[in-house]
Write a protein that holds these residues in place. Structure first.
Motif, PDB file in Angstrom:
ATOM      1  N   TYR A 126      -4.330  -1.013  -5.122  1.00 33.94           N
ATOM      2  CA  TYR A 126      -4.230  -0.739  -3.683  1.00 33.94           C
ATOM      3  C   TYR A 126      -5.326  -1.491  -2.942  1.00 33.94           C
ATOM      4  N   GLN A 127      -6.561  -1.403  -3.441  1.00 34.88           N
ATOM      5  CA  GLN A 127      -7.685  -2.049  -2.776  1.00 34.88           C
ATOM      6  C   GLN A 127      -7.603  -3.575  -2.872  1.00 34.88           C
ATOM      7  N   VAL A 128      -7.151  -4.097  -3.998  1.00 32.58           N
ATOM      8  CA  VAL A 128      -7.026  -5.543  -4.149  1.00 32.58           C
ATOM      9  C   VAL A 128      -6.076  -6.105  -3.093  1.00 32.58           C
ATOM     10  N   PHE A 129      -5.042  -5.353  -2.754  1.00 33.04           N
ATOM     11  CA  PHE A 129      -4.067  -5.838  -1.781  1.00 33.04           C
ATOM     12  C   PHE A 129      -4.461  -5.556  -0.335  1.00 33.04           C
ATOM     13  N   VAL A 130      -5.182  -4.473  -0.070  1.00 27.85           N
ATOM     14  CA  VAL A 130      -5.465  -4.147   1.333  1.00 27.85           C
ATOM     15  C   VAL A 130      -6.763  -4.756   1.849  1.00 27.85           C
ATOM     16  N   GLN A 131      -7.690  -5.139   0.970  1.00 31.37           N
ATOM     17  CA  GLN A 131      -8.945  -5.709   1.451  1.00 31.37           C
ATOM     18  C   GLN A 131      -8.748  -6.956   2.314  1.00 31.37           C
ATOM     19  N   PRO A 132      -7.819  -7.871   1.968  1.00 34.55           N
ATOM     20  CA  PRO A 132      -7.577  -9.002   2.871  1.00 34.55           C
ATOM     21  C   PRO A 132      -7.100  -8.563   4.256  1.00 34.55           C
ATOM     22  N   LEU A 133      -6.291  -7.517   4.323  1.00 38.34           N
ATOM     23  CA  LEU A 133      -5.838  -6.999   5.612  1.00 38.34           C
ATOM     24  C   LEU A 133      -6.997  -6.396   6.388  1.00 38.34           C
ATOM     25  N   PHE A 134      -7.856  -5.639   5.702  1.00 37.47           N
ATOM     26  CA  PHE A 134      -9.051  -5.096   6.356  1.00 37.47           C
ATOM     27  C   PHE A 134      -9.893  -6.219   6.961  1.00 37.47           C
ATOM     28  N   ALA A 135     -10.128  -7.260   6.155  1.00 35.37           N
ATOM     29  CA  ALA A 135     -10.982  -8.365   6.601  1.00 35.37           C
ATOM     30  C   ALA A 135     -10.377  -9.074   7.807  1.00 35.37           C
ATOM     31  N   PHE A 136      -9.066  -9.270   7.790  1.00 36.27           N
ATOM     32  CA  PHE A 136      -8.406  -9.979   8.894  1.00 36.27           C
ATOM     33  C   PHE A 136      -8.534  -9.199  10.198  1.00 36.27           C
ATOM     34  N   ILE A 137      -8.229  -7.911  10.167  1.00 31.89           N
ATOM     35  CA  ILE A 137      -8.289  -7.100  11.380  1.00 31.89           C
ATOM     36  C   ILE A 137      -9.720  -7.020  11.915  1.00 31.89           C
ATOM     37  N   GLU A 138     -10.678  -6.843  11.031  1.00 28.64           N
ATOM     38  CA  GLU A 138     -12.065  -6.719  11.471  1.00 28.64           C
ATOM     39  C   GLU A 138     -12.596  -8.026  12.040  1.00 28.64           C
ATOM     40  N   GLU A 139     -12.207  -9.144  11.433  1.00 30.15           N
ATOM     41  CA  GLU A 139     -12.637 -10.443  11.961  1.00 30.15           C
ATOM     42  C   GLU A 139     -11.987 -10.706  13.313  1.00 30.15           C
ATOM     43  N   TRP A 140     -10.713 -10.388  13.442  1.00 30.98           N
ATOM     44  CA  TRP A 140     -10.005 -10.608  14.702  1.00 30.98           C
ATOM     45  C   TRP A 140     -10.603  -9.762  15.820  1.00 30.98           C
ATOM     46  N   CYS A 141     -10.881  -8.508  15.527  1.00 32.54           N
ATOM     47  CA  CYS A 141     -11.461  -7.624  16.542  1.00 32.54           C
ATOM     48  C   CYS A 141     -12.875  -8.056  16.933  1.00 32.54           C
ATOM     49  N   SER A 142     -13.624  -8.571  15.968  1.00 33.10           N
ATOM     50  CA  SER A 142     -14.989  -9.003  16.274  1.00 33.10           C
ATOM     51  C   SER A 142     -14.990 -10.194  17.222  1.00 33.10           C
ATOM     52  N   HIS A 143     -13.979 -11.064  17.107  1.00 36.35           N
ATOM     53  CA  HIS A 143     -13.860 -12.176  18.037  1.00 36.35           C
ATOM     54  C   HIS A 143     -13.271 -11.741  19.376  1.00 36.35           C
ATOM     55  N   ALA A 189       0.838  -1.207   0.000  1.00 38.65           N
ATOM     56  CA  ALA A 189       0.000   0.000   0.000  1.00 38.65           C
ATOM     57  C   ALA A 189       0.873   1.258   0.000  1.00 38.65           C
ATOM     58  N   ILE A 190       1.965   1.222   0.738  1.00 33.14           N
ATOM     59  CA  ILE A 190       2.888   2.366   0.764  1.00 33.14           C
ATOM     60  C   ILE A 190       3.553   2.544  -0.600  1.00 33.14           C
TER      61      ILE A 190
END
Length: 490
Positions: free
Chosen positions: A349-366, A146-147
């Motif tokens: 940018y979005q193709v690469f960061v969406q998996p990171l978004f999903a991981f953090i949001e799933e982890w925080c939800s648990h 992303a950077i």
């Protein structure tokens, strides 16, 4: 605002983020079948991805700005090693991607349990410790990508302004626009695009980005062919020679070139996430393998032609960005190519960061299952779009992520630092984990011929990663000598 209306209301709800798991548990425990028209076998909303959407994701991920540096890579390697490297690394990616595609489902690639991301696939086959190593390497690489894309897009936009300045005021005018305003502009657009809920809804952006990548690649290739057609055929068998540069520089630049080609061909960091968007039947691994063959074949043709014709046009003086070498060609055409590059990177940018978004949001939800900040959803009816669902956590976290990548891009000469991340990530993500998971799934015994060949591939890839990391470190040392924070110009 009418909270009861359906057209203009802002509705509040508190659904479980584990809705799919709840459906699956209900089906298992109560024997109720799921609606196969609406849900897949795991209880999640039915996937709709196809061979063509997966291929678009792959092309968007692989044909990045790296295609424009391939002429420079060829200049470091020469006419013997250069074309060979441009073919060998895609073949490695093609092979290991096929191995990885079979790991989307555990045990049985057709009927086994789904793994929704790379980390889950590694955990299912190799255990938790290696899964955490995989996750750390993968998500650090996604952040670094992303950077890199922020920096590269700003360079392209600044190049347009610089070209227009030269065109209107003459080539002797000091046209050196700062990249920083363009980084901020890129970041603002990414804040908006980052609110796209998940990877499966990126298809329109990914297709647009793929079209843009074809556009600027074809322009660069066409301009290179045009130069060769004029009789300007350059280059040597071994590339840049010692004498024009020192022996140490030759070694470092060769290492950097190998790393650039290797990383440009790889997309393993998001392969499982792309595969998780595919509908079935046919089996997801079959569609993914076909998409990989199609996507990698197309990108390899572009890479080989762009690298070879770019090198033939400029020889050992090939620029790091192929588009900057065509100053005598129509400025509007080069400007258009740079604009296509910037638009492509918006999608990449979005193709690469969406998996990171999903991981953090799933982890925080648990981690915080009762937090309304994380779980409370807002349904907003947007005219012309329809119902859009979001929550405050996603809005704040994704916005903060984009701001952080933008600030780091402005603060530091990060391309070579990101190059280290890519070097460290190439071996484990592209080769090691796919090979080791394949060995476990197929129960290949140690020291058999197949086991030895797979381990040889892994060791060679590890050495390439080390060499590329060394080249990037040398580049950082050189950059730091003239480093000034927030003073990046084209």
């Amino acid at each position: 605002m009418d909270r009861e209306g359906t057209q203009t209301s802002l509705e509040l709800e508190l659904p479980s983020r584990n809705h799919a798991s709840d459906i699956e548990d209900h089906r298992r425990h109560h024997g109720h079948s799921l609606d196969s028209q609406r849900f897949d076998d795991d209880g999640r909303p039915r996937r709709t991805g196809t061979l063509w959407t997966a291929s678009a994701h792959i092309i968007t991920a692989v044909i990045g700005s790296g295609v424009l540096s391939l002429a420079w890579c060829m200049a470091q390697l020469g006419w013997i090693a250069g074309p060979a490297v441009l073919i060998v690394f895609p073949l490695i990616t093609l092979y290991t991607s096929a191995l990885l595609a079979d790991c989307y489902r555990s045990l049985d690639p057709v009927n086994g349990r789904r793994n929704y991301n790379y980390m889950a696939a590694v955990k299912a086959s190799l255990g938790g410790l290696q899964a955490w190593f995989c996750g750390f390497t993968q998500y650090i690489n996604l952040y670094g990508t992303a950077i890199r894309y922020t920096i590269t897009a700003s360079i392209s936009m600044a190049a347009i302004k610089r070209s227009d300045c030269f065109h209107s005021k003459g080539k002797n005018y000091p046209c050196h626009p700062s990249n920083n305003p363009f980084m901020i502009l890129f970041g603002i657009v990414q804040v908006i695009l980052s609110q796209i809920p998940d990877f499966d809804q990126l298809r329109w952006l990914s297709i647009l980005a793929a079209v843009m990548s074809f556009s600027y690649s074809l322009i660069g290739l066409g301009l290179g062919i045009g130069e060769v057609a004029k009789g300007n055929f350059h280059g040597t068998l071994t590339g840049v020679t010692v004498g024009t540069i020192t022996g140490a520089q030759k070694v470092w630049q060769t290492f950097q070139a190998l790393g650039d080609v290797a990383f440009a061909c790889s997309y393993s960091t998001i392969l499982i996430e792309i595969q998780d968007t595919l509908k079935s039947p046919p089996a997801e691994n079959k569609t993914m393998k076909k998409a990989t063959v199609l996507g990698v074949s197309v990108t390899t043709v572009f890479y080989t032609l762009s690298g070879c014709f770019g090198y033939a046009a400029f020889g050992n003086s090939a620029p790091g960005n192929l588009l900057t070498g065509f100053e005598n060609n129509p400025f509007w055409l080069v400007d258009f190519a740079n604009a296509c590059l910037a638009v492509h990177l918006l999608g990449a940018y979005q193709v690469f960061v969406q998996p990171l978004f999903a991981f953090i949001e799933e982890w925080c939800s648990h981690k915080w299952p009762r937090s309304q900040f994380i779980h409370k959803n807002y349904n907003i009816n947007i005219p012309g779009y329809g119902l859009y669902k979001t929550n405050l956590f996603s809005l704040v976290w994704r916005t903060g992520f984009v701001i952080s990548t933008t600030l780091i891009s402005m603060l530091l000469p990060f391309n070579n630092v990101v190059g280290i991340l890519g070097a460290v990530g190439f071996w484990p993500l592209t080769v090691y984990f796919p090979v080791e998971m394949y060995i476990v799934q197929k129960k290949i015994r140690r020291f058999t011929t197949k086991w030895m060949l797979l381990q040889t591939l892994s060791v060679v890839s590890f050495l390439v990663s080390l060499a590329a990391a060394a080249g990037s470190i040398e580049g950082i040392i050189k950059d730091l000598k003239s480093y000034k924070p927030f003073r990046i110009t084209y």
